[in-house]
Design an enzyme around this catalytic site. Structure first.
Site, mmCIF file in Angstrom:
data_model
loop_
_atom_site.group_PDB
_atom_site.id
_atom_site.type_symbol
_atom_site.label_atom_id
_atom_site.label_comp_id
_atom_site.label_asym_id
_atom_site.label_seq_id
_atom_site.Cartn_x
_atom_site.Cartn_y
_atom_site.Cartn_z
ATOM 1 N N ALA A 61 1.397 -1.297 0.175
ATOM 2 C CA ALA A 61 -0.129 -0.142 0.020
ATOM 3 C C ALA A 61 0.826 1.384 0.268
ATOM 4 C CB ALA A 61 -1.216 0.406 1.548
ATOM 5 N N GLU A 96 12.715 -1.819 16.061
ATOM 6 C CA GLU A 96 14.072 -1.941 16.385
ATOM 7 C C GLU A 96 14.750 -0.891 15.471
ATOM 8 O OE1 GLU A 96 17.657 -2.162 18.096
ATOM 9 O OE2 GLU A 96 16.661 -4.243 18.204
ATOM 10 N N LEU A 156 21.619 -1.816 13.799
ATOM 11 C CA LEU A 156 22.132 -2.310 15.559
ATOM 12 C C LEU A 156 20.580 -2.146 16.456
ATOM 13 C CD1 LEU A 156 24.748 1.134 15.443
ATOM 14 C CD2 LEU A 156 24.739 -1.266 14.574
ATOM 15 N N GLY A 174 23.552 12.923 0.067
ATOM 16 C CA GLY A 174 22.827 12.499 0.707
ATOM 17 C C GLY A 174 22.311 11.292 1.860
ATOM 18 N N ASP A 187 14.963 14.343 15.370
ATOM 19 C CA ASP A 187 15.209 13.418 15.227
ATOM 20 C C ASP A 187 16.097 12.786 16.339
ATOM 21 O OD1 ASP A 187 14.537 11.192 12.931
ATOM 22 O OD2 ASP A 187 16.826 11.419 13.496
ATOM 23 N N LYS A 189 14.926 9.710 19.225
ATOM 24 C CA LYS A 189 15.442 8.140 19.625
ATOM 25 C C LYS A 189 15.275 8.198 20.855
ATOM 26 C CE LYS A 189 17.791 8.147 15.104
ATOM 27 N NZ LYS A 189 18.274 8.376 14.091
ATOM 28 N N GLY A 222 20.741 4.730 5.999
ATOM 29 C CA GLY A 222 20.871 3.815 5.301
ATOM 30 C C GLY A 222 19.965 2.473 5.120
#
Length: 380
Positions: free
Chosen positions: A67, A166, A173, A224, A238, A242, A357
């Site tokens: 979706a 995770e 990690l 990038g 961000d 975490k 990544g």
């Protein structure tokens, strides 16, 4: 004959035959939401592993649908869904219909993987979990969003559906799992400290005063390493998300507004269009040069660090660290997390490696899928 051989001869022991894979075969119906960078890589990883998992683990992964924001692709429309990489037959997206299709009519094991960045999708997790659907995601929106929603998700997961995330912290990690293992075995968390941004880790490692910070930021953007709008990295929000995720995993009811966040974006550039921000990057050079000079004068290095202590104090920002500090020796886009607990009070436990990544992020999601699959009972 030696005594050991004699004992074996006198009391022969026959190992039970290995259980045939067919007798312990489990089927997991999977629906993926968000076939973007991470989602498309995950689909490729799942397809590449399907035959091996069926043969070696007795696990049949059945992709039932994909979706996107406006359309969805169901295996009832296209029986070859599991063998294809690009959608062929689309219908308008409907999350309720999508979830119902993946769940199916019987009692089969079913999972939704959310690789979108949609708060609206995250808001559906409690309902999906309560219905018995498992949910796996690399999105930080649910685990770091409103505390009330997080509590609803945790409560709903008691009804049979399992929730794993995770890849929300340091991609592939094993950070969340490591913390969970420490707590489940009776350890007590005292503090967490880490470099949670691959982008900011790269910038700090590269920034030695030989080139302006703005030049490095432009290079990172071209490679990038940054978000399309680098302010999403430089703001520190961000990283703060975490930190909130780890705090909540430890049972501390932290929210984003509880985290003291230092933004590296000058106030006058915070709200301008991204094109204008990129054109005015040189305004970051002077303040960053001052911070670097102060760190070097103290024989240290400049690193972007997040920290959380047992009193609930949470901070994110630039720090000058001693050259002997573990964080001073990271490479490229490495993330590193340091857990100090009762067991690891004097010598903290470190988890370190690439933390960004699509490949490693997708692998983190895949690992969560497999952890859930390991616990599934065999169903006819």
């Amino acid at each position: 004959m030696d005594s050991c051989a004699s004992l074996i001869a006198e009391h022969p022991y026959r190992l039970p035959p290995l259980q045939a894979a067919s007798s312990r075969r489990r089927t997991l119906a999977v629906g993926l939401i968000g076939p973007g960078r991470v989602g498309s890589v995950l689909l490729a990883q799942l397809r590449a592993a399907q035959e091996r998992l069926a043969r070696e683990a007795g696990l049949e992964l059945k992709l039932c649908g994909v979706a996107a924001s406006r359309r969805m692709w169901l295996d009832c429309d296209d029986p070859e869904l599991n063998a294809q990489h690009d959608a062929q037959t689309w219908r308008p997206a409907d999350l309720d219909q999508f979830a119902a299709h993946v769940r199916g009519e019987g009692q089969r094991h079913a999972m939704l993987i959310d690789c979108s960045a949609s708060d609206m999708v995250a808001s559906q997790y409690p309902y999906w979990l309560a219905s018995g659907l498992h949910v796996v995601t690399p999105s930080k929106l649910a685990s770091s969003g409103p505390l009330s929603r997080w509590q609803s998700i945790r409560a709903a997961s008691q009804y049979g559906g399992r929730f794993r995330y995770e890849a929300t912290v340091c991609a592939g990690l094993p950070v969340v799992q490591t913390l969970r293992d420490l707590l489940d075995t009776g350890d007590q968390l005292l503090s967490v400290e880490g470099m949670f941004s691959g982008t900011l880790a790269w910038l700090c490692c590269q920034y030695d005063g030989q080139r302006p910070f703005s030049a490095l930021l432009r290079e990172a953007h071209a490679l990038g390493y940054t978000e399309p709008d680098p302010r999403d990295d430089l703001s520190g929000m961000d990283v703060a998300r975490k930190l909130v995720i780890l705090a909540r995993e430890a049972g501390w009811p932290l929210s984003l507004h509880d985290v003291a966040v230092e933004s590296l974006v000058p106030a006058e550039l915070a709200e301008v269009p991204v094109e204008e921000f990129m054109a005015r990057l040189e305004q970051l050079d002077a303040p960053m040069a001052q911070r670097l000079a102060a760190a070097q004068a103290a024989q240290g290095v400049l690193r972007h660090v997040a920290s959380l202590d047992c009193d609930g104090r949470a901070r994110v920002g630039l720090h000058a660290l001693p050259a002997a500090h573990a964080f001073a020796h990271t490479r490229l886009t490495d993330n590193i997390v340091q857990f100090r607990t009762q067991r690891y009070r004097d010598n903290p436990l470190l988890v370190q490696g690439p933390g960004a990544g699509p490949e490693v992020t997708a692998a983190g999601v895949f690992a969560d899928l497999l952890r859930i699959a390991e616990s599934l009972e065999v169903r006819a």
